[in-house]
Design an enzyme around this catalytic site. Sequence first.
Site, PDB file in Angstrom:
ATOM      1  N   LYS A 290       0.844  -1.201   0.000  1.00 11.98           N
ATOM      2  CA  LYS A 290       0.000   0.000   0.000  1.00 11.98           C
ATOM      3  C   LYS A 290       0.879   1.251   0.000  1.00 11.98           C
ATOM      4  CE  LYS A 290      -3.877  -1.796   2.746  1.00 11.98           C
ATOM      5  NZ  LYS A 290      -4.923  -1.643   1.726  1.00 11.98           N
ATOM      6  N   ARG A 364     -10.220 -11.703   1.526  1.00  8.65           N
ATOM      7  CA  ARG A 364     -11.031 -12.763   0.927  1.00  8.65           C
ATOM      8  C   ARG A 364     -10.343 -14.127   1.019  1.00  8.65           C
ATOM      9  NH1 ARG A 364     -10.962  -9.493  -4.681  1.00  8.65           N
ATOM     10  NH2 ARG A 364     -10.993  -7.855  -3.100  1.00  8.65           N
TER      11      ARG A 364
HETATM   12  N1  BES Z   1      -8.162  -3.809   4.306  1.00  2.63           N
HETATM   13  C1  BES Z   1      -8.303  -3.363   2.978  1.00  2.63           C
HETATM   14  C2  BES Z   1      -9.619  -2.623   2.723  1.00  2.63           C
HETATM   15  C3  BES Z   1      -9.768  -1.285   3.402  1.00  2.63           C
HETATM   16  C4  BES Z   1      -9.399  -0.132   2.738  1.00  2.63           C
HETATM   17  C5  BES Z   1     -10.305  -1.198   4.657  1.00  2.63           C
HETATM   18  C6  BES Z   1      -9.542   1.089   3.356  1.00  2.63           C
HETATM   19  C7  BES Z   1     -10.475   0.035   5.270  1.00  2.63           C
HETATM   20  C8  BES Z   1     -10.082   1.171   4.616  1.00  2.63           C
HETATM   21  C9  BES Z   1      -8.257  -4.538   2.013  1.00  2.63           C
HETATM   22  O1  BES Z   1      -7.486  -5.611   2.410  1.00  2.63           O
HETATM   23  C10 BES Z   1      -7.664  -4.037   0.748  1.00  2.63           C
HETATM   24  O2  BES Z   1      -6.525  -3.685   0.755  1.00  2.63           O
HETATM   25  N2  BES Z   1      -8.459  -4.030  -0.315  1.00  2.63           N
HETATM   26  C11 BES Z   1      -8.018  -3.599  -1.581  1.00  2.63           C
HETATM   27  C12 BES Z   1      -8.543  -4.583  -2.589  1.00  2.63           C
HETATM   28  C13 BES Z   1      -7.993  -4.408  -3.955  1.00  2.63           C
HETATM   29  C14 BES Z   1      -6.531  -4.749  -3.988  1.00  2.63           C
HETATM   30  C15 BES Z   1      -8.770  -5.290  -4.887  1.00  2.63           C
HETATM   31  C16 BES Z   1      -8.566  -2.198  -1.828  1.00  2.63           C
HETATM   32  O3  BES Z   1      -9.676  -1.921  -1.418  1.00  2.63           O
HETATM   33  O4  BES Z   1      -7.846  -1.394  -2.408  1.00  2.63           O
HETATM   34 MN    MN Z   2      -5.455  -5.405   1.832  1.00  5.07          MN
END
Ligand code: BES
Ligand code: MN
Length: 518
Positions: A290, A364
């Site tokens: 991230k 997931r």
């Molecule tokens: N934990 C995150 C989702 C999230 C984002 C929770 C912001 C709370 C605040 C999740 O694991 C994630 O990183 N999701 C990605 C998915 C993508 C790579 C398909 C996302 O939402 O960017």
């Molecule tokens: Mn994630």
Amino acid sequence: MTSYILRKAAADRTGADALVVGVLSSGSSGSSGRGPQIAPGGEAVADAYGKKLKPLLATLGFTGKAGQVATVPTNGVVKSPLLLLVGLGEEATTTAVRRAAGTAARAVTNATSVALALPSDDPALVRAAAEGFALGGYDFDTYRTSDPADRPSDVIVLCEGARRAEYVEALRTAEVVAAAVARTRDWVNTPPGDLTPAVFADAVAATHAELGGATGKRGKNATGTAAVTLTVWDDSELADAGCGGILGVGRGSDAPPRMVRLSYEPQDATAHLALVGKGITYDSGGLSIKPGASMTTMKMDMAGAASVVNAVLAIAELELPVRVTAFAPMAENMISGRATRPGDVLTMYRGKTVEVLNTDAEGRLILADALGHAVEAEPDLVVDVATLTGACMVALGDRVSGLFGNDDAALARFEEASDRAGEAFWHLPIPDEFGEKVRGNSKMADLAQHNAERWGGASYAAAFLREFVDEVPWLHLDIAGPAYNDKSAYGHVTAGGTGVSVATLVELARDLADAPTD
Ligand code: BES
Ligand code: MN
Ligand code: ZN
């Protein structure tokens, strides 16, 4: 610890350090010239002030708008020395009362006893007032070296029906649910280095024990939390069980994964609910790392696990006659030479293979294993709770959670439960074509974990999860936005972890107990 007491007494003659009264703003429906009014529950206070009330509100600029609060010395007009006015907006709904009580709790800074003279002519309102006050006054001070703020030791909820069983029950529900929400907030707020999967699992075990959970096998005639058994899988047990998703996500971390199961089996159960919660104790994104700014709040990525654990404990404390089996897979999504790579294939519990295409879509993967376990428990309904996608926040903002599912009756039931609990969910679709993509987009494995196209990311994640629930009625809650409040407190929702979904899950269990599925 604050104790909550129900009392039938006149608000103006109650000698608490502070007295909380609601104010309704003048509605738009024909009463525009009326001005703000003291809400039901505060009539005696309005009478005591008589003609002085209107000028007092005018001087304060108090319109009764939701979120407004003012503290007024009473100078003997009523017995309590301090009057706390809180705005309810146009209508004294349970949601308005819950929020106003939460706002009031933060405005009370120097009182040992507080009396709530809020609308209370329905058990749901009594519950809302007590729950709102308890949650609005929540403060996470574990890591602060300064003295913690003094909280009132007694909260008196003034209510005509104080001696009636349904009101007593409503107050007890409020206390149990508020405590469960507060524990959820505590875990979510704990820094990620101090809440690795093993520590998280230990914390669950400690709470289970503190609340009187069964040690080893559940006793034959056990009721309440004594009917709750705990199982923890460590990393080698997860490997033996074939939980490739949880292990794949946890591999990059020095802190190995866990899975916790809490099983509440009351003798008189009429239905069986399975809960699954995402327990990523920290989400760096893994190799699909991230950006720095998106990482700062990622200690909250275990909010789903914390919620389902505390929901099952609350359901047991309330002795609701419904069987509940909760699974909380826990892993830390980190980077190292051992970390799962985009391109790796994992074999999930019960055998399906998944091509990992983005290691940041880790939730997931751990949920897939846990859903497999949940389905094997043969429940009437599975509900998973997860801070799953940023896409859900894009769709709904940070105060509304996404709701997905494969069963219309369960969806309707859930929406009613969430209304009663005062939590906002919005039903989103899982388009057929997403199921086809999940099953068709990997050139080598059964399922594609990630869609290269970002549109509808929350629905794609839901379509992926659906592959692991067979035909069992299933709901998926994407709480990515509402689980964590990175702004300041509003109503009963404080800054940081919010504990969202706990109250609704308890209501859902109550509903299943009353009217089991057929
Ligand atoms: N934990 C995150 C989702 C999230 C984002 C929770 C912001 C709370 C605040 C999740 O694991 C994630 O990183 N999701 C990605 C998915 C993508 C790579 C398909 C996302 O939402 O960017
Ligand atoms: Mn994630
Ligand atoms: Zn995540």
